[in-house]
Write an enzyme that holds these catalytic residues in place. Structure first.
Site, PDB file in Angstrom:
ATOM      1  N   TYR A  82       0.972  -1.373   0.234  1.00 26.39           N
ATOM      2  CA  TYR A  82       0.241   0.017  -0.011  1.00 26.39           C
ATOM      3  C   TYR A  82       0.739   1.204  -0.044  1.00 26.39           C
ATOM      4  CZ  TYR A  82      -4.085  -2.638   0.844  1.00 26.39           C
ATOM      5  OH  TYR A  82      -5.278  -3.475   0.608  1.00 26.39           O
TER       6      TYR A  82
ATOM      7  N   CYS B 290      -1.982   1.499  10.355  1.00 24.75           N
ATOM      8  CA  CYS B 290      -0.972   2.630  10.910  1.00 24.75           C
ATOM      9  C   CYS B 290      -1.429   2.870  12.497  1.00 24.75           C
ATOM     10  CB  CYS B 290      -0.931   3.577  10.037  1.00 24.75           C
ATOM     11  SG  CYS B 290      -0.116   3.482   8.550  1.00 24.75           S
TER      12      CYS B 290
HETATM   13  C1  UDX Z   1      -3.373   7.097   8.591  1.00 23.16           C
HETATM   14  C2  UDX Z   1      -2.624   8.639   8.649  1.00 23.16           C
HETATM   15  O1  UDX Z   1      -3.968   9.540   8.249  1.00 23.16           O
HETATM   16  C3  UDX Z   1      -1.506   8.902   7.327  1.00 23.16           C
HETATM   17  O2  UDX Z   1      -1.187  10.158   7.431  1.00 23.16           O
HETATM   18  C4  UDX Z   1      -0.668   7.912   7.724  1.00 23.16           C
HETATM   19  O3  UDX Z   1       0.248   7.939   6.565  1.00 23.16           O
HETATM   20  C5  UDX Z   1      -1.289   6.285   7.604  1.00 23.16           C
HETATM   21  O4  UDX Z   1      -2.223   6.161   8.571  1.00 23.16           O
HETATM   22  P1  UDX Z   1      -5.161   5.677   7.084  1.00 23.16           P
HETATM   23  O5  UDX Z   1      -4.831   4.581   8.009  1.00 23.16           O
HETATM   24  O6  UDX Z   1      -4.777   5.406   5.501  1.00 23.16           O
HETATM   25  O7  UDX Z   1      -4.017   6.922   7.425  1.00 23.16           O
HETATM   26  O8  UDX Z   1      -6.677   6.589   7.066  1.00 23.16           O
HETATM   27  P2  UDX Z   1      -7.021   7.738   7.906  1.00 23.16           P
HETATM   28  O9  UDX Z   1      -7.883   8.474   7.116  1.00 23.16           O
HETATM   29  O10 UDX Z   1      -6.266   8.292   8.747  1.00 23.16           O
HETATM   30  O11 UDX Z   1      -8.101   7.166   8.654  1.00 23.16           O
HETATM   31  C6  UDX Z   1      -7.884   5.913  10.014  1.00 23.16           C
HETATM   32  C7  UDX Z   1      -8.848   5.562  10.806  1.00 23.16           C
HETATM   33  O12 UDX Z   1      -9.392   6.816  11.489  1.00 23.16           O
HETATM   34  C8  UDX Z   1     -10.053   5.088   9.957  1.00 23.16           C
HETATM   35  O13 UDX Z   1     -10.601   3.743  10.308  1.00 23.16           O
HETATM   36  C9  UDX Z   1     -10.920   6.326  10.007  1.00 23.16           C
HETATM   37  O14 UDX Z   1     -12.400   5.916   9.416  1.00 23.16           O
HETATM   38  C10 UDX Z   1     -10.926   6.592  11.216  1.00 23.16           C
HETATM   39  N1  UDX Z   1     -11.418   8.180  11.416  1.00 23.16           N
HETATM   40  C11 UDX Z   1     -10.627   9.320  10.879  1.00 23.16           C
HETATM   41  C12 UDX Z   1     -12.405   8.362  12.351  1.00 23.16           C
HETATM   42  O15 UDX Z   1     -13.020   7.521  12.936  1.00 23.16           O
HETATM   43  N2  UDX Z   1     -12.581   9.540  12.325  1.00 23.16           N
HETATM   44  C13 UDX Z   1     -12.150  10.733  11.731  1.00 23.16           C
HETATM   45  O16 UDX Z   1     -12.455  11.932  11.956  1.00 23.16           O
HETATM   46  C14 UDX Z   1     -10.949  10.501  10.809  1.00 23.16           C
HETATM   47  P1  ADP Z   2       2.421  -1.371   3.830  1.00 28.03           P
HETATM   48  O1  ADP Z   2       0.949  -1.232   3.970  1.00 28.03           O
HETATM   49  O2  ADP Z   2       3.363  -0.962   4.690  1.00 28.03           O
HETATM   50  O3  ADP Z   2       2.973  -1.045   2.366  1.00 28.03           O
HETATM   51  P2  ADP Z   2       2.232  -4.055   2.942  1.00 28.03           P
HETATM   52  O4  ADP Z   2       2.055  -5.237   3.688  1.00 28.03           O
HETATM   53  O5  ADP Z   2       1.040  -3.719   2.107  1.00 28.03           O
HETATM   54  O6  ADP Z   2       2.601  -2.859   3.719  1.00 28.03           O
HETATM   55  O7  ADP Z   2       3.406  -4.314   1.955  1.00 28.03           O
HETATM   56  C1  ADP Z   2       4.621  -4.675   2.145  1.00 28.03           C
HETATM   57  C2  ADP Z   2       5.118  -5.646   1.234  1.00 28.03           C
HETATM   58  O8  ADP Z   2       6.583  -5.636   1.442  1.00 28.03           O
HETATM   59  C3  ADP Z   2       4.515  -6.881   0.850  1.00 28.03           C
HETATM   60  O9  ADP Z   2       3.975  -7.182  -0.467  1.00 28.03           O
HETATM   61  C4  ADP Z   2       5.739  -8.082   1.262  1.00 28.03           C
HETATM   62  O10 ADP Z   2       5.725  -9.265   0.358  1.00 28.03           O
HETATM   63  C5  ADP Z   2       6.953  -7.290   0.905  1.00 28.03           C
HETATM   64  N1  ADP Z   2       8.071  -7.653   1.182  1.00 28.03           N
HETATM   65  C6  ADP Z   2       8.617  -8.071   2.638  1.00 28.03           C
HETATM   66  N2  ADP Z   2       9.533  -8.303   2.919  1.00 28.03           N
HETATM   67  C7  ADP Z   2      10.312  -8.161   1.596  1.00 28.03           C
HETATM   68  C8  ADP Z   2      11.707  -8.567   0.970  1.00 28.03           C
HETATM   69  N3  ADP Z   2      12.554  -8.639   1.783  1.00 28.03           N
HETATM   70  N4  ADP Z   2      11.768  -8.468  -0.308  1.00 28.03           N
HETATM   71  C9  ADP Z   2      10.820  -8.030  -1.099  1.00 28.03           C
HETATM   72  N5  ADP Z   2       9.714  -7.799  -0.625  1.00 28.03           N
HETATM   73  C10 ADP Z   2       9.157  -7.753   0.499  1.00 28.03           C
END
Ligand code: UDX
Ligand code: ADP
Length: 464
Positions: free
Chosen positions: A11, A273
């Site tokens: 991601y 995260c």
């Molecule tokens: C988050 C951070 O925003 C981003 O900067 C970081 O790089 C990765 O983590 P993300 O997890 O993709 O991003 O989504 P985000 O929009 O932050 O939402 C996280 C969670 O909080 C979701 O479940 C969302 O529904 C919830 N949320 C968000 C609330 O419940 N209320 C809000 O007001 C905002």
């Molecule tokens: P993020 O949300 O942090 O991007 P993901 O789990 O979506 O995390 O992606 C991490 C990717 O890294 C996975 O697709 C996994 O297969 C890959 N990965 C983990 N270790 C290695 C490695 N040693 N070499 C190449 N790819 C790797």
């Protein structure tokens, strides 16, 4: 031609490096992963990640200056800059289990770089990592760099949010970078600054020392999550007093010192995260002998768990204290709208609680594949096993199908297609058992209008 390798096609790595290729046609970007199926998907018409705007970017540059491959070694060998974007999940066992980040993937990737590199590299931490991970990476790289080549390490944490990743990458609030404050470190950092500056105003590219950069990423996520837990804590008070959480959030958010964003009460935050990064911070605080600091951050996660449980209890209580064999339509399974990602989604916990109460769940999500929903519910630690899930969960292909013969609807994800104008709630009401209940865990519905139709409505942060 400058060459970039990104290790990890997930991601973070996928969208962020695809955007570099899109913005810089003269840079060759190769995104590698050990997971063949994931790479095959990146090379197909159906990308492994749903993210608005991502298809266009990948299809425009793939095969030109953007490549997806499982040949990790070759991509490392030819690269000038290497982004490390591998996963750093919470450790499941051993020291720090349930809190510390599992750095095994980072270490494996780092060792691979050390092993196969034949020229100097700039290695960039993209994955969110605990403070001072760069130090471990440097030690590994230097211990293995017997071939007279140099490794410079930069921290460049990613702030994109899922669902808006492309917008966030095109127009970030800031790009953060950290390096060792040595002439070599600063020169390496300048190369990365030059790349981002091609489409991001220079003043938005912030540079600082490595450790501040690593910690800032954890801190930003912790502060965002803390706001959500704060408004969710207030939502409980609202429900008990007759105050309205939307009004309270509005009143507070108009204070420019507080600001309006991230004050939407919900069934609880999810995503890969927030929880992980806070627990990381808790673990770090404990390691640093700061128990009060650890307890403070831990309470943000505790409040989130409480919110999920509280809302489920409200559902059971409202449905006359039993949901046994009642059909409950659960609308939305992703952790937020516009993504197919379910990691730490509140829906998982709520399903698990409702299954334990013997409800019959009819789940619908526009983007999450049925296989994923089942896999999430039988994951160890969730509290439900395969037999229970088979017996209690059916996956539906539309919201209408899920609601037929249901006693209640629960909105778990705020998808636009569940909003009042998008779904025909009159039709849904007609197809349900009576009394027909609806539980809005995302504050997206118009309760008075639904009551006019005949629904009994319960909304998070509002008393009935
Ligand atoms: C988050 C951070 O925003 C981003 O900067 C970081 O790089 C990765 O983590 P993300 O997890 O993709 O991003 O989504 P985000 O929009 O932050 O939402 C996280 C969670 O909080 C979701 O479940 C969302 O529904 C919830 N949320 C968000 C609330 O419940 N209320 C809000 O007001 C905002
Ligand atoms: P993020 O949300 O942090 O991007 P993901 O789990 O979506 O995390 O992606 C991490 C990717 O890294 C996975 O697709 C996994 O297969 C890959 N990965 C983990 N270790 C290695 C490695 N040693 N070499 C190449 N790819 C790797």
């Amino acid at each position: 031609m400058l060459k970039i390798c990104c290790i990890g096609a997930g991601y973070v790595g996928g969208p962020s490096c695809a955007v570099i290729a899109f913005k810089c046609h003269d840079i060759k970007v190769t995104i590698v992963d050990l997971n063949q199926a994931r790479i095959d998907a990146w090379n197909s018409d159906r990308l492994p990640i749903y993210e608005p705007g991502l298809d266009e970017i990948v299809f425009a540059r793939r095969g030109k200056n953007l490549f997806f491959s499982t040949d990790v070694d070759e991509a490392i060998r030819e690269a000038d800059l290497i982004f490390v974007s591998v996963n750093t999940p919470t450790k499941k066992s051993g020291m720090g289990a349930g809190m510390a980040a599992d750095l095994a993937y980072i270490e494996t990737a780092t060792r691979r770089i050390a092993q196969v590199a034949t020229t100097s590299k700039i290695v960039i931490e993209k994955s969110t990592v605990p403070c001072r991970t760069a130090q471990s990476m440097r030690t590994i790289l230097e211990a293995n760099s017997t071939k007279g080549i140099r490794f410079d390490i930069l921290s460049n944490p990613e702030f994109l949010a899922e669902g808006t990743a492309i917008q966030d990458l095109f127009h970030p609030d800031r790009v953060l970078m950290g390096c060792l404050q040595t002439p070599e470190g600063l020169a390496a950092q300048q190369k990365l600054v030059d790349i981002y500056s091609r489409w991001i105003p220079r003043e938005r590219v912030i540079t600082m020392n490595l450790w501040s950069s690593e910690l800032s990423k954890l801190a930003a996520n912790a502060l965002l999550a803390q706001r959500i837990s704060s408004i969710n804590a207030l939502s409980a008070i609202c429900e008990a007093t007759g105050a309205d959480v939307d009004e309270v959030a509005y009143a507070c958010g108009t204070d420019s010192r507080i600001g309006p964003k991230f004050l939407k009460a919900s069934v609880g935050f999810g995503g890969s995260c927030f929880q992980k990064d806070i627990l990381n911070l808790v673990y770090l605080s404990e390691q640093l002998f700061l128990p009060e600091v650890a307890a403070y951050w831990k309470s943000v996660v505790t409040m989130n768990e409480y919110q999920k449980m509280r809302f489920t209890h409200r559902i059971v209580r409202t449905l006359f204290n039993t949901v046994t064999n009642k059909r409950i339509a659960l609308l939305g399974f992703a952790f937020k709208k516009d993504t197919g990602d379910t990691r730490e989604s509140a829906a998982i916990t709520m399903c698990s609680y409702l299954i334990q109460e013997h409800a019959q769940l009819a789940v619908y999500d526009p983007k999450v594949p049925p296989k994923q929903i089942i896999a999430d519910l039988i994951e160890p630690g969730v509290g439900t096993n395969e037999v229970e899930v088979k017996k209690h969960v059916s996956i539906c292909s539309s919201a209408y199908e899920a609601c037929v013969d249901a006693d209640a609807i629960v909105i778990c994800t705020e998808w636009d297609e569940f909003k009042m104008g998008a779904l025909d709630y009159q039709r849904i009401y007609a197809s349900m058992n009576k009394p027909a209940f609806i539980f809005d865990g995302r504050l997206i519905l118009d309760a008075p209008k639904l009551r006019e139709i005949g629904f009994k409505v319960e909304t998070i942060g509002k008393s009935t």
